[in-house]
Design a protein around this motif. Structure first.
Motif, PDB file in Angstrom:
ATOM      1  N   THR A  38     -49.961  14.990  40.579  1.00 49.01           N
ATOM      2  CA  THR A  38     -49.811  15.934  41.689  1.00 49.01           C
ATOM      3  C   THR A  38     -48.342  16.060  42.025  1.00 49.01           C
ATOM      4  OG1 THR A  38     -50.095  14.193  43.333  1.00 49.01           O
ATOM      5  CG2 THR A  38     -52.069  15.399  42.680  1.00 49.01           C
ATOM      6  N   GLY A  39     -47.972  17.221  42.464  1.00 51.51           N
ATOM      7  CA  GLY A  39     -46.589  17.469  42.832  1.00 51.51           C
ATOM      8  C   GLY A  39     -46.528  18.545  43.887  1.00 51.51           C
ATOM      9  N   LYS A  40     -45.390  19.202  43.954  1.00 57.60           N
ATOM     10  CA  LYS A  40     -45.239  20.278  44.925  1.00 57.60           C
ATOM     11  C   LYS A  40     -44.383  21.388  44.331  1.00 57.60           C
ATOM     12  CE  LYS A  40     -41.752  17.395  47.069  1.00 57.60           C
ATOM     13  NZ  LYS A  40     -41.482  16.490  48.136  1.00 57.60           N
ATOM     14  N   VAL A  41     -44.638  22.588  44.803  1.00 59.51           N
ATOM     15  CA  VAL A  41     -43.879  23.758  44.391  1.00 59.51           C
ATOM     16  C   VAL A  41     -43.270  24.362  45.645  1.00 59.51           C
ATOM     17  CG1 VAL A  41     -43.995  26.059  43.363  1.00 59.51           C
ATOM     18  CG2 VAL A  41     -45.395  24.211  42.433  1.00 59.51           C
ATOM     19  N   ILE A  42     -41.970  24.557  45.615  1.00 60.27           N
ATOM     20  CA  ILE A  42     -41.242  25.132  46.755  1.00 60.27           C
ATOM     21  C   ILE A  42     -40.580  26.411  46.278  1.00 60.27           C
ATOM     22  CG2 ILE A  42     -39.409  24.761  48.457  1.00 60.27           C
ATOM     23  CD1 ILE A  42     -40.332  21.659  47.012  1.00 60.27           C
ATOM     24  N   GLU A  43     -40.882  27.520  46.924  1.00 58.34           N
ATOM     25  CA  GLU A  43     -40.236  28.791  46.585  1.00 58.34           C
ATOM     26  C   GLU A  43     -39.228  29.128  47.667  1.00 58.34           C
ATOM     27  OE1 GLU A  43     -42.761  31.997  45.447  1.00 58.34           O
ATOM     28  OE2 GLU A  43     -43.589  30.869  43.770  1.00 58.34           O
ATOM     29  N   LEU A  44     -38.020  29.427  47.238  1.00 58.87           N
ATOM     30  CA  LEU A  44     -36.924  29.728  48.154  1.00 58.87           C
ATOM     31  C   LEU A  44     -36.450  31.155  47.922  1.00 58.87           C
ATOM     32  CD1 LEU A  44     -34.976  26.474  47.309  1.00 58.87           C
ATOM     33  CD2 LEU A  44     -36.276  26.848  49.395  1.00 58.87           C
ATOM     34  N   ASP A  45     -36.184  31.866  48.983  1.00 57.22           N
ATOM     35  CA  ASP A  45     -35.590  33.200  48.885  1.00 57.22           C
ATOM     36  C   ASP A  45     -34.147  33.048  49.341  1.00 57.22           C
ATOM     37  OD1 ASP A  45     -35.140  35.873  48.594  1.00 57.22           O
ATOM     38  OD2 ASP A  45     -36.471  36.515  50.217  1.00 57.22           O
ATOM     39  N   LEU A  46     -33.233  33.020  48.384  1.00 58.81           N
ATOM     40  CA  LEU A  46     -31.825  32.776  48.684  1.00 58.81           C
ATOM     41  C   LEU A  46     -31.057  34.087  48.772  1.00 58.81           C
ATOM     42  CD1 LEU A  46     -31.185  29.824  46.191  1.00 58.81           C
ATOM     43  CD2 LEU A  46     -31.923  29.710  48.581  1.00 58.81           C
ATOM     44  N   PRO A  51     -27.190  34.595  39.507  1.00 57.32           N
ATOM     45  CA  PRO A  51     -28.234  33.671  39.053  1.00 57.32           C
ATOM     46  C   PRO A  51     -27.768  32.225  38.901  1.00 57.32           C
ATOM     47  CG  PRO A  51     -28.277  35.682  37.759  1.00 57.32           C
ATOM     48  CD  PRO A  51     -27.055  35.745  38.612  1.00 57.32           C
ATOM     49  N   GLU A  52     -26.607  32.023  38.315  1.00 54.85           N
ATOM     50  CA  GLU A  52     -26.130  30.643  38.129  1.00 54.85           C
ATOM     51  C   GLU A  52     -25.799  29.965  39.451  1.00 54.85           C
ATOM     52  OE1 GLU A  52     -26.496  28.734  35.473  1.00 54.85           O
ATOM     53  OE2 GLU A  52     -27.502  30.535  34.750  1.00 54.85           O
ATOM     54  N   ALA A  53     -25.258  30.705  40.389  1.00 50.71           N
ATOM     55  CA  ALA A  53     -24.968  30.144  41.716  1.00 50.71           C
ATOM     56  C   ALA A  53     -26.267  29.820  42.447  1.00 50.71           C
ATOM     57  CB  ALA A  53     -24.116  31.111  42.521  1.00 50.71           C
ATOM     58  N   ALA A  54     -27.274  30.677  42.295  1.00 54.92           N
ATOM     59  CA  ALA A  54     -28.575  30.423  42.929  1.00 54.92           C
ATOM     60  C   ALA A  54     -29.210  29.168  42.338  1.00 54.92           C
ATOM     61  CB  ALA A  54     -29.489  31.631  42.751  1.00 54.92           C
ATOM     62  N   ARG A  55     -29.163  29.043  41.010  1.00 56.23           N
ATOM     63  CA  ARG A  55     -29.724  27.857  40.355  1.00 56.23           C
ATOM     64  C   ARG A  55     -28.989  26.599  40.809  1.00 56.23           C
ATOM     65  NH1 ARG A  55     -32.747  27.080  36.058  1.00 56.23           N
ATOM     66  NH2 ARG A  55     -32.553  29.235  35.330  1.00 56.23           N
ATOM     67  N   SER A  56     -27.682  26.669  40.868  1.00 57.55           N
ATOM     68  CA  SER A  56     -26.879  25.526  41.292  1.00 57.55           C
ATOM     69  C   SER A  56     -27.199  25.121  42.729  1.00 57.55           C
ATOM     70  CB  SER A  56     -25.397  25.872  41.146  1.00 57.55           C
ATOM     71  OG  SER A  56     -24.605  24.798  41.554  1.00 57.55           O
ATOM     72  N   ALA A  57     -27.332  26.102  43.607  1.00 58.45           N
ATOM     73  CA  ALA A  57     -27.660  25.818  45.013  1.00 58.45           C
ATOM     74  C   ALA A  57     -29.043  25.173  45.113  1.00 58.45           C
ATOM     75  CB  ALA A  57     -27.607  27.098  45.838  1.00 58.45           C
ATOM     76  N   ALA A  58     -30.018  25.700  44.375  1.00 61.49           N
ATOM     77  CA  ALA A  58     -31.372  25.145  44.419  1.00 61.49           C
ATOM     78  C   ALA A  58     -31.395  23.723  43.862  1.00 61.49           C
ATOM     79  CB  ALA A  58     -32.331  26.045  43.643  1.00 61.49           C
ATOM     80  N   GLU A  59     -30.632  23.461  42.810  1.00 61.54           N
ATOM     81  CA  GLU A  59     -30.557  22.102  42.269  1.00 61.54           C
ATOM     82  C   GLU A  59     -29.961  21.145  43.286  1.00 61.54           C
ATOM     83  OE1 GLU A  59     -28.472  22.542  38.575  1.00 61.54           O
ATOM     84  OE2 GLU A  59     -30.277  23.252  37.526  1.00 61.54           O
ATOM     85  N   ALA A  60     -28.939  21.582  43.994  1.00 59.60           N
ATOM     86  CA  ALA A  60     -28.335  20.743  45.041  1.00 59.60           C
ATOM     87  C   ALA A  60     -29.338  20.475  46.158  1.00 59.60           C
ATOM     88  CB  ALA A  60     -27.073  21.410  45.594  1.00 59.60           C
ATOM     89  N   MET A  61     -30.092  21.495  46.541  1.00 57.76           N
ATOM     90  CA  MET A  61     -31.120  21.322  47.579  1.00 57.76           C
ATOM     91  C   MET A  61     -32.183  20.330  47.125  1.00 57.76           C
ATOM     92  SD  MET A  61     -31.741  25.237  48.716  1.00 57.76           S
ATOM     93  CE  MET A  61     -30.363  26.305  49.132  1.00 57.76           C
ATOM     94  N   ALA A  62     -32.585  20.432  45.864  1.00 59.16           N
ATOM     95  CA  ALA A  62     -33.602  19.523  45.336  1.00 59.16           C
ATOM     96  C   ALA A  62     -33.094  18.085  45.321  1.00 59.16           C
ATOM     97  CB  ALA A  62     -34.018  19.950  43.930  1.00 59.16           C
ATOM     98  N   ARG A  63     -31.855  17.895  44.880  1.00 53.70           N
ATOM     99  CA  ARG A  63     -31.284  16.541  44.836  1.00 53.70           C
ATOM    100  C   ARG A  63     -31.136  15.930  46.228  1.00 53.70           C
ATOM    101  NH1 ARG A  63     -27.450  18.805  42.042  1.00 53.70           N
ATOM    102  NH2 ARG A  63     -27.961  19.091  39.869  1.00 53.70           N
ATOM    103  N   ARG A  64     -30.773  16.757  47.208  1.00 51.94           N
ATOM    104  CA  ARG A  64     -30.474  16.232  48.547  1.00 51.94           C
ATOM    105  C   ARG A  64     -31.684  16.162  49.465  1.00 51.94           C
ATOM    106  NH1 ARG A  64     -25.311  18.640  51.137  1.00 51.94           N
ATOM    107  NH2 ARG A  64     -25.710  16.861  52.494  1.00 51.94           N
ATOM    108  N   LEU A  65     -32.703  17.007  49.245  1.00 53.67           N
ATOM    109  CA  LEU A  65     -33.812  17.043  50.208  1.00 53.67           C
ATOM    110  C   LEU A  65     -35.193  17.193  49.570  1.00 53.67           C
ATOM    111  CD1 LEU A  65     -34.791  17.237  53.192  1.00 53.67           C
ATOM    112  CD2 LEU A  65     -34.572  19.716  52.942  1.00 53.67           C
ATOM    113  N   LEU A  66     -35.339  18.104  48.645  1.00 53.42           N
ATOM    114  CA  LEU A  66     -36.666  18.499  48.197  1.00 53.42           C
ATOM    115  C   LEU A  66     -37.355  17.472  47.312  1.00 53.42           C
ATOM    116  CD1 LEU A  66     -35.878  22.252  47.431  1.00 53.42           C
ATOM    117  CD2 LEU A  66     -36.769  21.249  49.549  1.00 53.42           C
TER     118      LEU A  66
END
Length: 79
Positions: A38-46, A51-66
């Motif tokens: 089991t896991g979780k799916v989080i969809e973000l509207d940035l 695209p690369e900046a969005a991916r980088s931001a989402a990776e940072a969010m995942a590492r720090r919180l998600l």
């Protein structure tokens, strides 16, 4: 830009919820079900349009919180 972050337990990490689901499916007559994770799916509207900046931001969010990176792995995809 929409981004989807999928968070799952790392290999070898105990997943009690997955184990309970696997057991319940067997009790309900669903045979042939192996390991359940089991896991979780989080969809973000940035607001980001690159695209690369969005991916980088989402990776940072995942590492720090998600995701708890000690026991969970995550995957980022643009949607």
């Amino acid at each position: 830009m929409k981004v989807r972050v999928t968070v799952m337990p790392k290999t070898g990490v105990l997943d009690p919820q997955g184990k309970a689901i696997s057991h319940a499916l067997g009790e309900l007559g669903f045979s042939g079900v192996g390991e359940v994770l089991t896991g979780k799916v989080i969809e973000l509207d940035l607001a980001e349009t690159d695209p690369e900046a969005a991916r980088s931001a989402a990776e940072a969010m995942a590492r720090r919180l998600l995701a708890n990176t000690v026991i969970e792995a995550f995957r980022v995809e643009l949607v």
